[in-house]
Design an enzyme around this catalytic site. Structure first.
Site, PDB file in Angstrom:
ATOM      1  N   HIS A 466      -1.138  -3.632 -14.519  1.00  0.00           N
ATOM      2  CA  HIS A 466      -2.014  -4.350 -13.586  1.00  0.00           C
ATOM      3  C   HIS A 466      -3.412  -4.469 -14.159  1.00  0.00           C
ATOM      4  O   HIS A 466      -3.785  -3.788 -15.119  1.00  0.00           O
ATOM      5  CB  HIS A 466      -2.049  -3.651 -12.225  1.00  0.00           C
ATOM      6  CG  HIS A 466      -2.656  -2.277 -12.238  1.00  0.00           C
ATOM      7  ND1 HIS A 466      -4.014  -2.055 -12.060  1.00  0.00           N
ATOM      8  CD2 HIS A 466      -2.106  -1.048 -12.383  1.00  0.00           C
ATOM      9  CE1 HIS A 466      -4.266  -0.763 -12.098  1.00  0.00           C
ATOM     10  NE2 HIS A 466      -3.132  -0.125 -12.307  1.00  0.00           N
ATOM     11  N   CYS A 485       0.138   4.369 -13.873  1.00  0.00           N
ATOM     12  CA  CYS A 485       0.368   2.963 -14.202  1.00  0.00           C
ATOM     13  C   CYS A 485      -0.512   2.539 -15.373  1.00  0.00           C
ATOM     14  O   CYS A 485      -1.426   3.245 -15.780  1.00  0.00           O
ATOM     15  CB  CYS A 485       0.102   2.092 -12.974  1.00  0.00           C
ATOM     16  SG  CYS A 485       1.376   2.242 -11.707  1.00  0.00           S
TER      17      CYS A 485
END
Length: 573
Positions: A466, A485
């Site tokens: 992301h 992440c």
């Protein structure tokens, strides 16, 4: 051999051997034979053929485990039964045997040890007329080449990506078939090349390994270590190790060998020119590339080149662990070097197409796991669904101190039983959050932790790529800062890559979708493989060697596993 229970199936090869083998037969890892041999009326074997059959039976009947990530017990049987036990390495002039030994002796080009394939021992046997005509030599040559092809294909120890047998890569590309066909075509080198990993990073790291081996052999490698005790050295400051530093930077390619020599007045000074070389060095070693020499930079500069060679060897081993990827696009992230590569696999591909910095999971609390996923869709202006671990460890304690925390951070509670989201928290809703009756999510917008775009690859660890609004973090050298992440530096560039085969997703459309707006999900026309791997030595698209810190402390475990294997093989030889 690292296996669970020994489990054999009665394959066609086993049927062909039923008159010779004890109960059992071919390994469960064995693919179907190329040319089954009838199980009846087997002719009597004599001479070398009979000896080779005995050696094959003996190998198949072994019950002890070897420290290899594959089960090779039936390989000799499958190889020789298809030849009616004719020897494989007795051609005129022993041309094939000589070619095979030359390949084994060059195993170090791949970061492998020729000793593990008894390359020198086989060379001595080949030079001895009595030894080279024996069945034992023929079988030993076959086993060495089969092990070499398998090690190139899947690595020498079990990887994080393949935890059970049989390994699908050895089923798809069977070393027994590879060797058989290579002997028929008299192109053993092609079998070796076909066994290498297809990912372009592998060949680049091989080239870097060759370069560093040459560096480690050169006389000026024995430069004295740089003086220790430096806490902070800024350009212009006196430094007694300046001359050694200049030689070291030139040696490593961080300072041009044709750079003008420092004037006499600058002797013993850490000059601006040296600082530029240090910045280049720092960038390659995942250090803050500010040109200031501190303890971390000094320590990295003093690492012996032999250690760098070993890191590159470990890097090649880890690349051999990666699964086979089909032709087409691939996204690869090396966690310790905090780099992402967008690649294209297949004939004529120019790689990498994109390279960018990333932020990964924090080493102490939330390290990013290694896995292979498949990117399937992209969310523009996504919600951030906060993982339960972060709810418990961070959100709930903050809410207990400040009931307005959610509204201040554009967050809300979503009832798991259905209903409208809740933004106002009281004691009752806080208790419900503790009990798991709600989940926390952050609304799209400039404060959203995921930024403007999320690249989704569904997995049980809930890991994805992301964007982020905290762009300043990418300037840091060490970037293990996330909850697990992957934050990407250039989300627009990555989005253009993943939608490269969807004409309607023009660069202008992508940029528009990334502007503040309601969330929109766009599926990929074709899923893209994503691999998160770990290597403390890798080569970037400019051919520069990257040696990041072992942030997750994985190198010692790999060294230990490789030593167990090499010790066991040495005892067997």
């Amino acid at each position: 051999m690292i296996v669970g229970k020994r489990s054999f199936r009665l394959s066609a090869i086993a049927m062909a051997l039923v008159v010779w083998l004890p109960s059992g037969g071919a390994s469960a890892a064995a693919p179907a034979p190329v040319a089954p041999v009838a199980a009846v009326a087997q002719p009597a074997l004599t001479g070398m053929a009979a000896e080779l059959r005995t050696l094959a039976i003996t190998a198949a009947a072994v019950t002890t485990r070897t420290p290899r990530p594959y089960d090779e017990r039936d390989w000799l049987a499958r190889f020789y039964v298809a030849r009616a036990y004719a020897p494989a390495w007795q051609d005129r002039g022993y041309k094939q045997a000589g070619a095979a030994i030359a390949l084994l002796q060059n195993a170090s080009l791949h970061g492998l040890s020729p000793a593990e394939y008894n390359a020198d021992g086989l060379a001595r046997q080949l030079a001895d007329p009595a030894s080279r005509t024996s069945a034992r030599f023929d079988a030993a040559m076959t086993q060495a080449m089969l092990h070499y092809l398998a090690d190139l294909r899947v690595g020498r120890v079990r990887s994080e990506y393949h935890t059970t047998l049989p390994d699908p890569r050895l089923t798809k590309t069977d070393p027994v078939d590879q060797l058989r066909l290579a002997l028929l075509s008299q192109r053993l080198d092609q079998a070796v090349a076909a066994s290498e990993p297809r990912i372009p990073l592998y060949r680049r790291v091989m080239a870097t390994l060759a370069t560093y081996r040459k560096l480690a052999e050169q006389p000026f490698t024995a430069l004295p270590p740089l003086p220790e005790g430096v806490k902070k050295l800024d350009p212009g400051a006196p430094y007694p190790g300046a001359a050694i530093l200049r030689a070291r930077l030139i040696q490593l390619g961080d300072l041009s060998a044709t750079a003008p020599a420092e004037p006499p007045a600058s002797a013993g000074i850490y000059t601006a020119a040296l600082a530029e070389g240090v910045k280049h060095f720092q960038s390659r070693h995942a250090l803050n590339d500010d040109g200031v020499i501190g303890a971390g930079t000094l320590s990295a500069l003093n690492v012996p080149l032999a250690r760098r060679v070993r890191q590159l060897e470990l890097g090649l081993e880890r690349l051999r662990w990666l699964p086979d990827f089909p032709d087409g696009r691939l996204i690869a992230v090396n966690l310790p070097s905090f780099r992402l590569w967008a690649l294209e696999l297949g004939p004529g591909a120019k790689n990498p197409l994109i390279e960018m910095r990333v932020i990964v999971g924090a080493a102490l609390k939330t390290p990013t796991p290694l896995f292979v996923g498949s990117m399937r869709y992209v969310e523009f202006n996504p919600y951030w669904n906060v993982p339960r671990s972060i709810e418990k460890g961070e959100i709930i304690p903050k809410l207990a101190r400040d009931h307005g925390y959610l509204s201040k951070n554009e967050m809300e509670l979503v009832p798991l039983g259905g209903g409208a989201p809740v933004s106002v928290v009281d004691a009752e809703t806080l208790d419900g959050l503790r009990a798991g009756q709600y989940r926390v999510r952050q609304r799209p917008g400039p404060r959203n932790a995921l930024g403007a775009v999320k690249f989704a690859m569904p997995n049980t660890d809930n890991i994805y790529l992301h964007s982020t609004s905290a762009q300043s973090l990418f300037k840091r050298g060490r970037r293990d800062l996330s909850h697990g992440c992957i934050r990407v530096e250039n989300p627009i560039g990555l989005a253009k890559f993943v939608f490269g085969d969807q004409p309607q997703m023009t660069p202008e459309t992508i940029e528009t979708l990334m502007k503040p707006a309601p969330m929109k999900t766009v599926s990929l026309k074709k899923p893209i493989p994503v691999v998160l791997f770990y290597s403390t030595a890798v080569t970037d698209r400019e051919g520069l060697a990257l040696f990041p810190e072992d942030v997750y402390k994985r190198d010692p475990a790999l060294e230990k596993a490789l030593k167990v294997r090499s010790d066991a093989i040495a005892q067997a030889h």
